[in-house]
Design a protein around this motif. Sequence first.
Motif, short mmCIF file in Angstrom:
data_model
loop_
_atom_site.label_atom_id
_atom_site.label_comp_id
_atom_site.label_asym_id
_atom_site.label_seq_id
_atom_site.Cartn_x
_atom_site.Cartn_y
_atom_site.Cartn_z
N TRP A 172 -47.17 -53.89 13.18
CA TRP A 172 -45.73 -54.11 13.21
C TRP A 172 -45.01 -52.81 13.60
O TRP A 172 -45.49 -51.71 13.33
CB TRP A 172 -45.22 -54.62 11.87
N HIS A 173 -43.86 -52.95 14.22
CA HIS A 173 -43.06 -51.79 14.63
C HIS A 173 -41.60 -52.21 14.66
O HIS A 173 -41.16 -52.91 15.57
CB HIS A 173 -43.50 -51.29 16.00
N GLN A 174 -40.85 -51.78 13.65
CA GLN A 174 -39.48 -52.25 13.48
C GLN A 174 -38.59 -51.92 14.66
O GLN A 174 -37.63 -52.66 14.97
CB GLN A 174 -38.88 -51.67 12.17
N PHE A 180 -35.81 -49.18 7.83
CA PHE A 180 -36.96 -50.04 7.54
C PHE A 180 -36.54 -51.25 6.72
O PHE A 180 -35.57 -51.20 5.93
CB PHE A 180 -38.02 -49.26 6.74
N HIS A 238 -48.18 -49.77 9.80
CA HIS A 238 -47.32 -49.63 10.97
C HIS A 238 -48.18 -49.50 12.21
O HIS A 238 -49.34 -49.06 12.14
CB HIS A 238 -46.45 -48.37 10.78
N ASN A 274 -44.61 -43.66 3.71
CA ASN A 274 -44.61 -42.91 4.96
C ASN A 274 -45.61 -41.76 4.91
O ASN A 274 -45.71 -41.04 3.91
CB ASN A 274 -43.20 -42.36 5.22
N SER A 316 -42.01 -43.89 12.79
CA SER A 316 -41.77 -43.82 11.35
C SER A 316 -40.92 -42.61 10.98
O SER A 316 -40.73 -42.32 9.81
CB SER A 316 -43.11 -43.74 10.61
#
Length: 573
Positions: free
Chosen positions: A138-140, A154, A173, A222, A328
């Motif tokens: 996933w990658h916002q 996030f 991520h 993170n 991130s």
Amino acid sequence: MTLQFYNLTIILVCFFLSSCANFEKEFGTMIIHGGTIYTVDSTQPTVEAVVIKNDIILFAGSFEEAKNYQNEQTEFIDLEGKTMTPGLIEGHGHFMGLGYNELELDLMNTSSYQDIVDAVAEKVKASKPGEWILGRGWHQSKWDSMPANVVKGFQTHHLLSEISPDNPVYLSHASGHAGFANAKAMEIAGFNGLIREGIKAFEIEGGEVIVDQFGNPTGIFNERAQSIIYKHIPEDTPETNIQAFNLAIEACYKNGITSFHDAGISSKTIALYDEMKLAGKMNIRIYAMLRGGEELLNEWYEKGPMIDPDHRFTIRSIKLSCDGALGSRGAWLLEPYTDRPGHFGHETLPMDFVHKTAIKGLKNNFQVCSHAIGDRANREILDRYESALKEMSMLGADHRFRIEHAQHLHPDDIPRFAELNVIPAMQAIHLSSDRPWAIDRLGEKRIKEGAYMWQDLLQSGVPIVNGTDVPVEPLNPIASFYASVSRKTLKGTPEDGYESEQKMTRIQALKSYTLDAAYGAFEENIKGSISSGKLADFTIYNQDLMTVDENQILNTEIVMTIFNGKVVYKKTE
């Protein structure tokens, strides 16, 4: 001429002719012809045919000359107009991550938080209560839209926790530099309640747990904070390790990859690879970097590099992870993030350790490869490399130290790569994926002056090692080649490409996936070009990716892969 001398002459001539007749002529086990063959050898850039004997290239040149190497056992492969290059080299990836990506939830193509929730909900149905659900991709910043509740850019865990109350969930991520946990996973890790009222983030050395305005964890861990969750995830079984290993090999073959630079392996992975090689199943060429833990490194400093004479599994380099990822906001920057004022990212490894490792690497003949994405991380590492080289009086030596990614550089640091003989290992596909949103992180000035500076680095005199950083990105080398020469997204935008002056030429792009990648592993004398005496690894394509219109490059398919002189993959119609 006397009769005696005449007779002696006849005897010598007969002996010479007899010796020539008895001299065993070399024959090829395979002759490949009938298409365009790009050699990546400057002495003859293209040839009509290649002759191989078992696993070694015997001859590359005209088809007429190639036929001189045939006998009744020689196999002929007619390319039927298709194109062949040296076997492609993945210059920076994670081999077991590639395999496990085939076994776990693949979230690479999710375009919203709801997509993640839906994928996990399906997995819950097939899982026993208490069983961990793992995924990645996933990658916002690539989503079509963000959810209503967002903290520091996030999503929060609540929707995920609702659909999986009994199964701990941890979703990495796409970059691998952050992770997303549900309430059950945080409960197991002891992070389910209030951390501290009113704080904005829970910092640990080299990372952070992102919390909401009330001090509650959002589920985002993170950089090095991920270890809080990781240590509670059950270890992989020997059976799943072997399954993942074999799946990774299959994926490489389908993508024309015959060699793989494995960017950071542990002692357990080393043991697995040794087991596979002993069993005759190491059917890929792995150039491995030791993951930079002090105990493992000290063990290998004593042993020294392991250079495999069979060219299957070599260890002669060290991987240091020195900052995070841009997605991130963990990449370590000289100036704050444009979209998070006051935040500079994370130094995930002390720079003193980088300097110490560079010294020990030089002393013990190990290449040092340091992960650096942000401009500060790149500068700090170049400083430590330079200091070590001066201390060891090895400026100008053939150490081939690398910086992995080298994505965002201060303009002053670009020429330092060539000055210090440091190789940038840069994954072109990251531009296609990241550039549309990276400008929000860095702002226009930093993007234009220092982001993905391929042509400036090449013109300064250093090679670039290409790749995908799989499973951060899909393994597909065609997508990375397209990004290299177009600097566009995979949707073909913008029309002229981002910062088009930094595009690679097609020859440079092919070289970055072959000969320059081999150079980045001290292996340019055995692979990377189609030349007599080199390993018989080749990639065959359905069309000529060196001449086809740019907008047709992504339609290129791998139709055959030859590894070690054998056809290991053939695309079915």
